[in-house]
Design an enzyme around this catalytic site. Structure first.
Site, short mmCIF file in Angstrom:
data_model
loop_
_atom_site.label_atom_id
_atom_site.label_comp_id
_atom_site.label_asym_id
_atom_site.label_seq_id
_atom_site.Cartn_x
_atom_site.Cartn_y
_atom_site.Cartn_z
CG HIS A 175 -16.22 -5.39 -28.02
ND1 HIS A 175 -15.01 -6.05 -27.94
CD2 HIS A 175 -16.89 -5.69 -26.87
CE1 HIS A 175 -14.95 -6.72 -26.78
NE2 HIS A 175 -16.08 -6.52 -26.14
NE ARG B 123 -19.11 -10.85 -20.18
CZ ARG B 123 -19.73 -10.82 -19.00
NH1 ARG B 123 -20.24 -11.92 -18.53
NH2 ARG B 123 -19.87 -9.70 -18.33
CB THR B 124 -13.26 -8.17 -22.99
OG1 THR B 124 -14.62 -8.17 -23.43
CG2 THR B 124 -12.35 -7.85 -24.14
NE ARG C 241 -14.09 -3.34 -22.75
CZ ARG C 241 -15.00 -4.27 -22.48
NH1 ARG C 241 -15.62 -4.26 -21.30
NH2 ARG C 241 -15.31 -5.19 -23.36
CE LYS D 230 0.77 9.27 -8.49
NZ LYS D 230 2.10 8.69 -8.66
N1 CP Z 1 -18.87 -8.92 -23.79
C1 CP Z 1 -18.08 -8.10 -23.06
O1 CP Z 1 -17.41 -7.20 -23.61
O2 CP Z 1 -18.12 -8.35 -21.73
P1 CP Z 1 -17.19 -7.61 -20.64
O3 CP Z 1 -17.65 -6.18 -20.57
O4 CP Z 1 -17.39 -8.37 -19.37
O5 CP Z 1 -15.78 -7.68 -21.13
#
Ligand code: CP
Length: 315
Positions: free
Chosen positions: A136, A58-59, A108, A86
């Site tokens: 998040h 999603r993100t 992320r 590496k």
């Molecule tokens: N909600 C969320 O962070 O989903 P993903 O891990 O798929 O990005």
């Protein structure tokens, strides 16, 4: 009005007026997604690098889509196919990418503070797309946008977050954002997953899901992270479902509307049953749509965009 920082690293310390600005901007931008040609030139000439060191559906896709909808150029980095294998450090990786003249880094990473570290050593704007168990922020923003759309308010809204609160970046960002916006926040889950002394922050702890459901306007269900703490902090998934799972039977017993949210991915039959996830109570797919709008708003505002004036068009 503009955002104060050129980064979005978390919601802790972000002012109510700034959260309102992001949510209002996202609501204004959302209509672009339904246009026959869903694209505006707002970020033409800007380049965004999406650095995902952890899996995401999603993100990652919604950032990519938000970038495309705003006409930014985007590049996707995957640790598995990069020189990280590496032994190249995060700092070197990003400084090399930045030398190619980029404007935004969306990151992320499993390490808490990785986005903050990057923000201290590069000139590009950094957006936290999830750092370890810390924050998040765009998830909490899209959650708040969805709650506001569905209920009409955030102030005094009773939101209970259910699951592994201790290890959840979604919970942490939601708690910061919702409290800033004046919501009443509660948590529910096994004692092993609730932070000690959380009540001192003014958060209600519900040991029983039935009590949480009886009082809440919104339930935000967290994924039991089977790949992380799930196995050690729970006797079994079956027991979790029995004690904390949201089932249609439990929902029908409440006998009133309750908004059901989940950031995904779902463990169907554990924290949420399929007939709840797919029911009229669920706004899970609305959250996903709003994720694109919120990420468009964050990119637009961090690029120096101002609040949209009444009647003004984004393109
Ligand atoms: N909600 C969320 O962070 O989903 P993903 O891990 O798929 O990005």
């Amino acid at each position: 009005m503009q955002l104060k920082s050129r980064h979005l690293l978390g919601l802790e310390g972000v002012a109510k007026s700034e959260i309102e600005l992001i949510l209002d901007t996202a609501s204004g931008l959302k209509e672009i997604l339904d246009r026959p040609i869903p694209k505006v030139p707002t970020l033409r000439g800007k380049t965004v690098v999406n650095l995902f060191f952890e899996p995401s559906t999603r993100t990652r896709f919604s950032f990519e889509l938000a970038e495309k909808r705003l006409s930014a150029d985007s590049m996707n980095f995957s640790a598995a196919s990069s020189s990280v294998l590496k032994g190249e450090s995060l700092r070197d990786t990003v400084q090399n990418i930045e030398a190619m003249r980029i404007n935004f880094v969306v990151i992320r990473h499993s390490a808490v503070g990785a986005p903050h570290f990057l923000a201290s050593c590069i000139d590009a704007s950094v957006i936290n797309a999830g750092d370890g168990a810390h924050e998040h922020p765009t998830q909490a923003l899209l959650d708040m946008m969805t709650m506001k759309e569905r209920t009409g308010r955030l102030k005094d809204l009773k939101v209970v977050i259910v699951g592994d609160i201790e290890h959840s970046r979604v919970a942490r960002s939601n708690i910061h954002g919702l409290r800033t916006m004046g919501a009443q926040v509660g948590v529910c889950g096994p004692a092993t997953m609730i932070p000690r002394n959380i009540e001192d922050m003014g958060i209600t702890v519900y040991p029983h899901i039935e009590d949480a459901m009886a009082e809440a306007d919104v339930l935000n269900l967290l994924r039991i992270q089977l790949e992380r703490q799930g196995r050690e902090l729970l006797p079994s998934l079956r027991e979790y479902r029995n004690l904390f799972g949201v089932t249609l039977e439990r929902l029908e017993r409440i006998g009133r509307d309750l908004v059901i949210m989940h950031p995904g991915p779902l463990n169907r039959g554990v924290e949420i049953d399929s007939d709840v996830a797919d029911s009229e109570f669920s706004v899970i797919l609305n959250q996903v749509t709003n994720g694109v709008a919120v990420r468009m708003a964050v990119l637009y505002l961090l690029a120096g965009g101002k609040a949209k004036l009444e009647g003004e068009s984004h393109g």
